[in-house]
Design a protein around this motif. Structure first.
Motif: not given
Length: 119
Positions: A7-13, A15-20
């Motif tokens: 959840f924190i990765s979705r909020l803070l990163k 673009e990286e999450y979406e690319q993954g």
């Protein structure tokens, strides 16, 4: 779905999450929900996720276990209630265990005026 880390990765990163997620969709030929579930599982515990993938285990990260959700909610309410009671007692000076009818010796001797020292 997989806890606070994804959840924190979705909020803070974002673009990286979406690319993954897009990489999972393209590489595994799966829909978006499955790709997000895989990405969340990877972010939660990369070692276990990699082990399961390398051994060929098919773990269903998409289906929610209702029994586990209820158990988690009950434990969360219990822990948050005790933590709230602890903070309240620290701020007001109340006895933490008084909610159960238990009183400390200091409180008991002050109530009945049987203390040997001033309280």
């Amino acid at each position: 779905r997989q806890g606070p880390s994804p959840f924190i990765s979705r909020l803070l990163k974002e673009e990286e999450y979406e690319q993954g997620v897009l990489k999972f969709m393209a590489g595994d030929n799966v829909d978006r929900n499955t790709a997000q579930a895989e990405m969340d599982a990877y972010l939660r515990n990369p070692s276990d996720w990699t082990y399961n993938r390398s051994k060929g285990y098919q773990v269903d990260y998409l289906t929610l276990n209702k029994k586990q959700i209820v158990l988690t909610l009950v434990w969360s309410v219990l822990i948050l209630t005790l933590a709230g009671r602890g903070v309240y007692c620290l701020e007001t000076g109340d006895n933490f265990w008084a909610i159960l009818g238990l009183v400390s010796k200091t409180a008991e001797c002050a109530q009945y005026n049987t203390c040997l020292i001033d309280v």
